[in-house]
Scaffold this motif. Structure first.
Motif, PDB file in Angstrom:
ATOM      1  N   MET A 189     -19.791  -4.447   1.731  1.00 31.44           N
ATOM      2  CA  MET A 189     -18.859  -4.302   2.707  1.00 31.44           C
ATOM      3  C   MET A 189     -18.872  -3.154   3.234  1.00 31.44           C
ATOM      4  O   MET A 189     -18.647  -2.894   4.564  1.00 31.44           O
ATOM      5  CB  MET A 189     -17.562  -4.538   1.898  1.00 31.44           C
ATOM      6  CG  MET A 189     -17.203  -5.910   1.378  1.00 31.44           C
ATOM      7  SD  MET A 189     -15.896  -6.022   0.030  1.00 31.44           S
ATOM      8  CE  MET A 189     -14.504  -5.412   0.766  1.00 31.44           C
ATOM      9  N   LYS A 190     -19.249  -1.974   2.485  1.00 28.01           N
ATOM     10  CA  LYS A 190     -19.361  -0.565   3.131  1.00 28.01           C
ATOM     11  C   LYS A 190     -20.507  -0.436   3.904  1.00 28.01           C
ATOM     12  O   LYS A 190     -20.568   0.622   4.706  1.00 28.01           O
ATOM     13  CB  LYS A 190     -19.575   0.437   1.714  1.00 28.01           C
ATOM     14  CG  LYS A 190     -18.309   0.562   1.080  1.00 28.01           C
ATOM     15  CD  LYS A 190     -18.131   1.675  -0.018  1.00 28.01           C
ATOM     16  CE  LYS A 190     -19.052   1.276  -1.175  1.00 28.01           C
ATOM     17  NZ  LYS A 190     -19.201   2.484  -2.237  1.00 28.01           N
ATOM     18  N   ARG A 191     -21.420  -1.499   3.937  1.00 25.81           N
ATOM     19  CA  ARG A 191     -22.387  -1.392   5.018  1.00 25.81           C
ATOM     20  C   ARG A 191     -22.299  -2.327   6.072  1.00 25.81           C
ATOM     21  O   ARG A 191     -23.399  -2.586   6.554  1.00 25.81           O
ATOM     22  CB  ARG A 191     -23.761  -1.265   4.247  1.00 25.81           C
ATOM     23  CG  ARG A 191     -24.190   0.073   3.625  1.00 25.81           C
ATOM     24  CD  ARG A 191     -25.113  -0.136   2.275  1.00 25.81           C
ATOM     25  NE  ARG A 191     -25.238   0.951   1.865  1.00 25.81           N
ATOM     26  CZ  ARG A 191     -24.656   1.900   0.913  1.00 25.81           C
ATOM     27  NH1 ARG A 191     -23.526   0.983   0.517  1.00 25.81           N
ATOM     28  NH2 ARG A 191     -24.786   2.744   0.392  1.00 25.81           N
ATOM     29  N   SER A 192     -21.373  -2.876   6.246  1.00 31.78           N
ATOM     30  CA  SER A 192     -20.973  -3.839   7.341  1.00 31.78           C
ATOM     31  C   SER A 192     -19.539  -3.463   8.001  1.00 31.78           C
ATOM     32  O   SER A 192     -19.062  -2.175   7.714  1.00 31.78           O
ATOM     33  CB  SER A 192     -20.834  -5.226   6.817  1.00 31.78           C
ATOM     34  OG  SER A 192     -19.921  -5.580   5.683  1.00 31.78           O
ATOM     35  N   GLU A 193     -18.847  -4.335   8.526  1.00 35.28           N
ATOM     36  CA  GLU A 193     -17.479  -3.911   9.094  1.00 35.28           C
ATOM     37  C   GLU A 193     -16.444  -3.738   8.305  1.00 35.28           C
ATOM     38  O   GLU A 193     -15.307  -3.144   8.493  1.00 35.28           O
ATOM     39  CB  GLU A 193     -17.286  -4.878  10.340  1.00 35.28           C
ATOM     40  CG  GLU A 193     -16.865  -6.328   9.944  1.00 35.28           C
ATOM     41  CD  GLU A 193     -18.267  -7.298   9.736  1.00 35.28           C
ATOM     42  OE1 GLU A 193     -17.872  -8.215  10.045  1.00 35.28           O
ATOM     43  OE2 GLU A 193     -19.432  -6.809   9.363  1.00 35.28           O
ATOM     44  N   PHE A 194     -16.606  -3.992   6.996  1.00 34.62           N
ATOM     45  CA  PHE A 194     -15.489  -3.941   5.885  1.00 34.62           C
ATOM     46  C   PHE A 194     -15.337  -2.741   5.237  1.00 34.62           C
ATOM     47  O   PHE A 194     -15.618  -2.450   4.043  1.00 34.62           O
ATOM     48  CB  PHE A 194     -15.363  -5.295   5.234  1.00 34.62           C
ATOM     49  CG  PHE A 194     -15.509  -6.549   5.871  1.00 34.62           C
ATOM     50  CD1 PHE A 194     -14.428  -6.925   6.267  1.00 34.62           C
ATOM     51  CD2 PHE A 194     -16.660  -7.337   5.793  1.00 34.62           C
ATOM     52  CE1 PHE A 194     -14.377  -8.130   7.252  1.00 34.62           C
ATOM     53  CE2 PHE A 194     -16.762  -8.467   6.441  1.00 34.62           C
ATOM     54  CZ  PHE A 194     -15.569  -8.928   7.172  1.00 34.62           C
ATOM     55  N   ILE A 195     -15.286  -1.627   5.872  1.00 29.83           N
ATOM     56  CA  ILE A 195     -15.130  -0.302   5.492  1.00 29.83           C
ATOM     57  C   ILE A 195     -13.865   0.496   5.857  1.00 29.83           C
ATOM     58  O   ILE A 195     -13.762   0.519   6.977  1.00 29.83           O
ATOM     59  CB  ILE A 195     -16.622   0.337   5.707  1.00 29.83           C
ATOM     60  CG1 ILE A 195     -16.440   1.745   5.203  1.00 29.83           C
ATOM     61  CG2 ILE A 195     -16.784   0.343   7.249  1.00 29.83           C
ATOM     62  CD1 ILE A 195     -18.051   2.566   5.316  1.00 29.83           C
ATOM     63  N   LYS A 196     -13.499   1.381   5.104  1.00 34.04           N
ATOM     64  CA  LYS A 196     -12.342   2.290   5.513  1.00 34.04           C
ATOM     65  C   LYS A 196     -12.647   3.569   5.085  1.00 34.04           C
ATOM     66  O   LYS A 196     -13.300   3.739   4.111  1.00 34.04           O
ATOM     67  CB  LYS A 196     -11.008   1.475   5.224  1.00 34.04           C
ATOM     68  CG  LYS A 196     -10.693   1.426   3.443  1.00 34.04           C
ATOM     69  CD  LYS A 196      -9.580   0.659   3.423  1.00 34.04           C
ATOM     70  CE  LYS A 196      -9.142   0.969   1.828  1.00 34.04           C
ATOM     71  NZ  LYS A 196      -7.984   0.284   1.150  1.00 34.04           N
ATOM     72  N   SER A 197     -11.802   4.382   5.706  1.00 35.35           N
ATOM     73  CA  SER A 197     -11.536   5.819   5.011  1.00 35.35           C
ATOM     74  C   SER A 197     -10.701   5.807   3.827  1.00 35.35           C
ATOM     75  O   SER A 197      -9.508   5.416   3.992  1.00 35.35           O
ATOM     76  CB  SER A 197     -11.305   6.752   6.131  1.00 35.35           C
ATOM     77  OG  SER A 197     -11.054   8.225   5.546  1.00 35.35           O
ATOM     78  N   GLY A 198     -11.402   6.456   2.869  1.00 33.91           N
ATOM     79  CA  GLY A 198     -10.438   6.782   1.677  1.00 33.91           C
ATOM     80  C   GLY A 198     -10.029   7.999   1.158  1.00 33.91           C
ATOM     81  O   GLY A 198     -10.068   8.927   2.161  1.00 33.91           O
ATOM     82  N   SER A 199      -9.757   8.373   0.018  1.00 37.20           N
ATOM     83  CA  SER A 199      -9.035   9.462  -0.297  1.00 37.20           C
ATOM     84  C   SER A 199     -10.374  10.810   0.109  1.00 37.20           C
ATOM     85  O   SER A 199     -11.476  10.374  -0.353  1.00 37.20           O
ATOM     86  CB  SER A 199      -8.986   9.840  -1.867  1.00 37.20           C
ATOM     87  OG  SER A 199      -7.837   8.998  -2.121  1.00 37.20           O
ATOM     88  N   TYR A 200      -9.962  11.932   0.623  1.00 35.40           N
ATOM     89  CA  TYR A 200     -11.046  12.789   0.922  1.00 35.40           C
ATOM     90  C   TYR A 200     -12.140  12.264   1.707  1.00 35.40           C
ATOM     91  O   TYR A 200     -13.311  12.802   1.776  1.00 35.40           O
ATOM     92  CB  TYR A 200     -11.632  13.402  -0.282  1.00 35.40           C
ATOM     93  CG  TYR A 200     -10.952  13.917  -1.338  1.00 35.40           C
ATOM     94  CD1 TYR A 200      -9.961  15.179  -1.007  1.00 35.40           C
ATOM     95  CD2 TYR A 200     -10.183  13.411  -2.431  1.00 35.40           C
ATOM     96  CE1 TYR A 200      -9.168  15.727  -2.021  1.00 35.40           C
ATOM     97  CE2 TYR A 200      -9.313  13.964  -3.188  1.00 35.40           C
ATOM     98  CZ  TYR A 200      -8.790  15.042  -3.069  1.00 35.40           C
ATOM     99  OH  TYR A 200      -7.859  15.791  -3.859  1.00 35.40           O
ATOM    100  N   ASN A 201     -11.762  11.447   2.816  1.00 32.01           N
ATOM    101  CA  ASN A 201     -12.542  10.810   3.645  1.00 32.01           C
ATOM    102  C   ASN A 201     -13.777   9.866   3.165  1.00 32.01           C
ATOM    103  O   ASN A 201     -14.658   9.885   3.839  1.00 32.01           O
ATOM    104  CB  ASN A 201     -13.214  11.740   4.762  1.00 32.01           C
ATOM    105  CG  ASN A 201     -13.426  11.283   5.846  1.00 32.01           C
ATOM    106  OD1 ASN A 201     -13.083  10.236   6.363  1.00 32.01           O
ATOM    107  ND2 ASN A 201     -14.592  11.634   6.229  1.00 32.01           N
ATOM    108  N   SER A 202     -13.577   9.368   1.909  1.00 30.70           N
ATOM    109  CA  SER A 202     -14.542   8.629   1.160  1.00 30.70           C
ATOM    110  C   SER A 202     -14.772   7.153   1.950  1.00 30.70           C
ATOM    111  O   SER A 202     -13.798   6.812   2.536  1.00 30.70           O
ATOM    112  CB  SER A 202     -14.448   8.708  -0.263  1.00 30.70           C
ATOM    113  OG  SER A 202     -13.213   7.686  -0.417  1.00 30.70           O
ATOM    114  N   ALA A 203     -16.097   6.673   1.841  1.00 34.39           N
ATOM    115  CA  ALA A 203     -16.406   5.275   2.305  1.00 34.39           C
ATOM    116  C   ALA A 203     -15.722   4.413   1.366  1.00 34.39           C
ATOM    117  O   ALA A 203     -16.450   4.424   0.102  1.00 34.39           O
ATOM    118  CB  ALA A 203     -17.751   5.298   2.893  1.00 34.39           C
ATOM    119  N   ASP A 204     -14.679   3.495   1.578  1.00 30.35           N
ATOM    120  CA  ASP A 204     -14.321   2.558   0.689  1.00 30.35           C
ATOM    121  C   ASP A 204     -14.488   1.115   1.328  1.00 30.35           C
ATOM    122  O   ASP A 204     -14.391   1.065   2.340  1.00 30.35           O
ATOM    123  CB  ASP A 204     -12.807   3.073   0.222  1.00 30.35           C
ATOM    124  CG  ASP A 204     -12.483   4.169  -0.437  1.00 30.35           C
ATOM    125  OD1 ASP A 204     -13.464   4.808  -0.834  1.00 30.35           O
ATOM    126  OD2 ASP A 204     -11.477   4.497  -0.746  1.00 30.35           O
TER     127      ASP A 204
END
Length: 202
Positions: free
Chosen positions: A59-74
């Motif tokens: 998910m994190k290496r396709s389009e299903f990714i979002k910005s999390g706490s401290y700009n983490s890749a979630d």
């Protein structure tokens, strides 16, 4: 290709458990059965963790990714569920292996504030899930979180926990099978599928 993917309720490898078999003559059967139950629970836990982590990697290496706490890749599970849509939920409603996630979903450990001088504590509470694909995905995530974050102590309802783990595992595997069965879905989730079918690192 995922055409040969089939899910089964995780079970101990008979070869792995072979050393236990010869002990039945010298160990009380209830004691041995308890050890076998613990081994089975551990194997089921690892199987779910590996599959769940693989989903989040893809998910994190396709389009299903979002910005999390401290700009983490979630991983963006909400967008993933929306992409699956109501058709997937209708598809799994009739699957006995998954039904418990909808009919009797996992609880959540909640913070409980106590009157001073007593310390706060944690207690299990019923969690409400929507009766749709988003609710199903949240139920799968809660099963994983209850295990991963150490919310399963002893004594635990091993039978129900095992059912929930098997159902969460089956639901994730059903996602892969469902995508692979339709050309338009394969195109829609192509980036995700490309990543999840890469050789595993563990």
């Amino acid at each position: 290709m995922l055409r040969d993917v089939r899910y089964v309720h995780a079970a101990p490898d008979p070869c792995y458990l072979a050393p236990w078999i010869g002990w039945r003559a010298v160990v009380d059967v209830p004691v041995l059965d308890k050890e076998l139950e613990r081994e089975k629970f551990a194997i089921e836990s690892i199987a779910l963790f590996k599959l769940f982590s693989r989903f989040e990697y893809a998910m994190k290496r396709s389009e299903f990714i979002k910005s999390g706490s401290y700009n983490s890749a979630d991983p963006d599970w909400k967008e993933f569920a929306l992409a699956l849509g109501p058709d997937f939920f209708s598809h799994v409603l009739g699957k006995p292996a998954i039904r418990i996630l909808i009919s009797n979903p996992p609880s959540q450990l909640k913070f409980k504030r106590a009157a001073p001088p007593n310390p706060p504590e944690a207690e299990w509470a019923t969690r409400t899930y929507t009766q749709d694909v988003q609710g199903l995905i949240e139920s799968v995530k809660q099963v994983r979180n209850n295990l991963f974050h150490g919310d399963k102590g002893s004594p635990a309802d091993v039978g129900r926990d095992s059912q929930l783990m098997g159902a969460a595992y089956a639901a994730l595997m059903e996602v892969l099978v469902w995508i692979e069965e339709d050309e338009s879905r394969k195109r829609k989730f192509s980036s995700f599928v490309d990543k999840i079918t890469m050789p595993l690192m563990f």
